[in-house]
Scaffold this motif. Sequence first.
Motif, PDB file in Angstrom:
ATOM      1  N   VAL A  92       0.833  -1.200   0.000  1.00 31.22           N
ATOM      2  CA  VAL A  92       0.000   0.000   0.000  1.00 31.22           C
ATOM      3  C   VAL A  92       0.868   1.250   0.000  1.00 31.22           C
ATOM      4  N   CYS A  93       1.867   1.272   0.884  1.00 33.48           N
ATOM      5  CA  CYS A  93       2.750   2.445   0.974  1.00 33.48           C
ATOM      6  C   CYS A  93       3.524   2.659  -0.313  1.00 33.48           C
ATOM      7  N   GLY A  94       4.118   1.590  -0.837  1.00 38.01           N
ATOM      8  CA  GLY A  94       4.932   1.727  -2.039  1.00 38.01           C
ATOM      9  C   GLY A  94       4.141   2.192  -3.241  1.00 38.01           C
ATOM     10  N   THR A  95       2.943   1.632  -3.429  1.00 39.70           N
ATOM     11  CA  THR A  95       2.108   2.015  -4.571  1.00 39.70           C
ATOM     12  C   THR A  95       1.695   3.473  -4.481  1.00 39.70           C
ATOM     13  N   LEU A  96       1.188   3.884  -3.324  1.00 44.00           N
ATOM     14  CA  LEU A  96       0.721   5.259  -3.192  1.00 44.00           C
ATOM     15  C   LEU A  96       1.861   6.257  -3.265  1.00 44.00           C
ATOM     16  N   TYR A  97       3.020   5.899  -2.718  1.00 42.91           N
ATOM     17  CA  TYR A  97       4.141   6.827  -2.763  1.00 42.91           C
ATOM     18  C   TYR A  97       4.639   7.018  -4.193  1.00 42.91           C
ATOM     19  N   SER A  98       4.807   5.932  -4.927  1.00 42.02           N
ATOM     20  CA  SER A  98       5.254   6.043  -6.313  1.00 42.02           C
ATOM     21  C   SER A  98       4.283   6.881  -7.137  1.00 42.02           C
ATOM     22  N   THR A  99       2.988   6.630  -6.957  1.00 43.57           N
ATOM     23  CA  THR A  99       1.987   7.384  -7.712  1.00 43.57           C
ATOM     24  C   THR A  99       1.996   8.848  -7.331  1.00 43.57           C
ATOM     25  N   THR A 100       2.203   9.140  -6.059  1.00 39.67           N
ATOM     26  CA  THR A 100       2.271  10.529  -5.600  1.00 39.67           C
ATOM     27  C   THR A 100       3.421  11.270  -6.268  1.00 39.67           C
ATOM     28  N   VAL A 101       4.594  10.661  -6.282  1.00 39.38           N
ATOM     29  CA  VAL A 101       5.750  11.300  -6.909  1.00 39.38           C
ATOM     30  C   VAL A 101       5.481  11.539  -8.392  1.00 39.38           C
ATOM     31  N   GLN A 102       4.945  10.552  -9.091  1.00 40.93           N
ATOM     32  CA  GLN A 102       4.691  10.682 -10.520  1.00 40.93           C
ATOM     33  C   GLN A 102       3.593  11.697 -10.814  1.00 40.93           C
ATOM     34  N   HIS A 103       2.657  11.871  -9.885  1.00 39.79           N
ATOM     35  CA  HIS A 103       1.553  12.806 -10.092  1.00 39.79           C
ATOM     36  C   HIS A 103       1.981  14.247  -9.876  1.00 39.79           C
ATOM     37  N   TRP A 104       2.817  14.491  -8.867  1.00 39.54           N
ATOM     38  CA  TRP A 104       3.120  15.870  -8.495  1.00 39.54           C
ATOM     39  C   TRP A 104       4.454  16.395  -9.008  1.00 39.54           C
ATOM     40  N   VAL A 105       5.361  15.550  -9.399  1.00 43.38           N
ATOM     41  CA  VAL A 105       6.642  16.043  -9.904  1.00 43.38           C
ATOM     42  C   VAL A 105       6.538  16.226 -11.421  1.00 43.38           C
ATOM     43  N   PRO A 106       6.898  17.398 -11.956  1.00 43.71           N
ATOM     44  CA  PRO A 106       6.841  17.609 -13.406  1.00 43.71           C
ATOM     45  C   PRO A 106       7.700  16.589 -14.151  1.00 43.71           C
ATOM     46  N   PRO A 107       7.272  16.169 -15.353  1.00 40.51           N
ATOM     47  CA  PRO A 107       7.984  15.110 -16.080  1.00 40.51           C
ATOM     48  C   PRO A 107       9.459  15.396 -16.314  1.00 40.51           C
ATOM     49  N   GLU A 108       9.822  16.651 -16.558  1.00 40.37           N
ATOM     50  CA  GLU A 108      11.212  16.970 -16.868  1.00 40.37           C
ATOM     51  C   GLU A 108      12.130  16.856 -15.647  1.00 40.37           C
ATOM     52  N   LEU A 109      11.541  16.677 -14.461  1.00 41.42           N
ATOM     53  CA  LEU A 109      12.334  16.544 -13.237  1.00 41.42           C
ATOM     54  C   LEU A 109      12.284  15.144 -12.629  1.00 41.42           C
ATOM     55  N   LEU A 110      11.443  14.285 -13.180  1.00 38.59           N
ATOM     56  CA  LEU A 110      11.186  13.002 -12.533  1.00 38.59           C
ATOM     57  C   LEU A 110      12.441  12.152 -12.371  1.00 38.59           C
ATOM     58  N   GLY A 111      13.303  12.141 -13.381  1.00 40.80           N
ATOM     59  CA  GLY A 111      14.496  11.310 -13.300  1.00 40.80           C
ATOM     60  C   GLY A 111      15.396  11.711 -12.146  1.00 40.80           C
TER      61      GLY A 111
END
Length: 422
Positions: free
Chosen positions: A338-357
């Motif tokens: 539960v923690c891992g799924t929600l955390y990964s999705t949170t990062v991908q949702h709120w961090v702009p694509p050009e900064l994700l890496g």
Amino acid sequence: MAVETERIPAPPRSLGDRLAVLGEREFTRFFIGYTTSLLGSSMAPVAVAFSVLDGGGGGTEVGWVLAARILPVVLVLLAGGVITDRLGSRRLMLGSEVLRGLVQGLLAALLATGHAPVGAMVALVAVWGIGEGLFMPAFGAIVPDLVRRKELLADGNTLLALSRSVSTVAGPALAGLVTAVRGPAAVLLIDALTYGVGALALAGLRLPDRPGGDGGGSVLAELRSGWGEFTARPWLWITTAQMGLFNLLVWAPFLVLGPLISQRELGGAGAWGLVMGVYGAGAVLGGLLMLGRRPERPLAVATVAALGWALPSAALAAGPSLPWLVAAALVAGLGSAVCGTLYSTTVQHWVPPELLGRLTAFGAVGSFAVGPLGLAAAGPLSARYGTGGVLLVGAVWQVAAGAVVLGLPAVRDRRWEEGPDR
């Protein structure tokens, strides 16, 4: 409150709705290749360890070889983040799959011919670790590009986490069987072939163009820029620090002292294998329960779920009891999914694509860099303060840290309807 309810889609109830993300062509293609590659990767450590032992090595040599894989991962993570933001995830992941496949093929050939000295294995495994370190930030950045319907992003992360959980259980078991029948070289050859499947899947992806990093600046300049973006997001660096200290104070002592207590008081390796197997089963169950669900406050729910990690350490500290330890491992595994799924999705949702890496790389380094210190210190500390004392400190820390983090508005109040941080 009515307005907020309208913004949050109701959780889909049918199995078809919960698996709707598999209707996304790019995601499904990647999911098949990634799962195949991951299964091979989870088989390989067993083969590597037994190949060292079969060659006359002992625990020290096995430790050298396994450490040779971990250290390069940490060293190249940040560079992998910069390269991801410059070139895109797919190219870097494709190169990583090819590199790791070649390494495993060469290792298999050395073992098959009987010419695999420990020094050569250390060198090859180190290159393997470089490939893994480059792959990790690219993986964190590619998932949003694979899912066109963003309301399905959490389901995509759930299925990918499920594949990791299943591989963690199935890979070592399959590797043990193949090693017993055909030897370690056969396992590594299978791993090399699975990397080939992953590479083919990546090669066929059709992904949108993404803006690059900071342009023609140096790697150091882009890292400085990424660090500024990372520290500008309190929710991100706070949760990263929490995970790093968890690995240092909770998970590392549990992994070291758990087998020791199992050997002394619970009947040996079989008991520990049961505990870790149930932990993996809990992670699978947690992934299944997360399909189709999108909590309104994802970071808050993830933080609450992470409290489950305190239970196995507390169970051992309270006095070895296999039934209680197995039950605690089940809850911890469920919470980890539960923690891992929600955390990964949170990062991908709120961090702009050009900064994700880069931001994914900083998060990974912060989460895992100090973990080896915990592995090294757990034994000496337990000799001085007792195994129960060390484990109890970890359990108390996990609960206290979770309560503090949950009390921070930057974590507690973050909701899905808020757009990406700019």
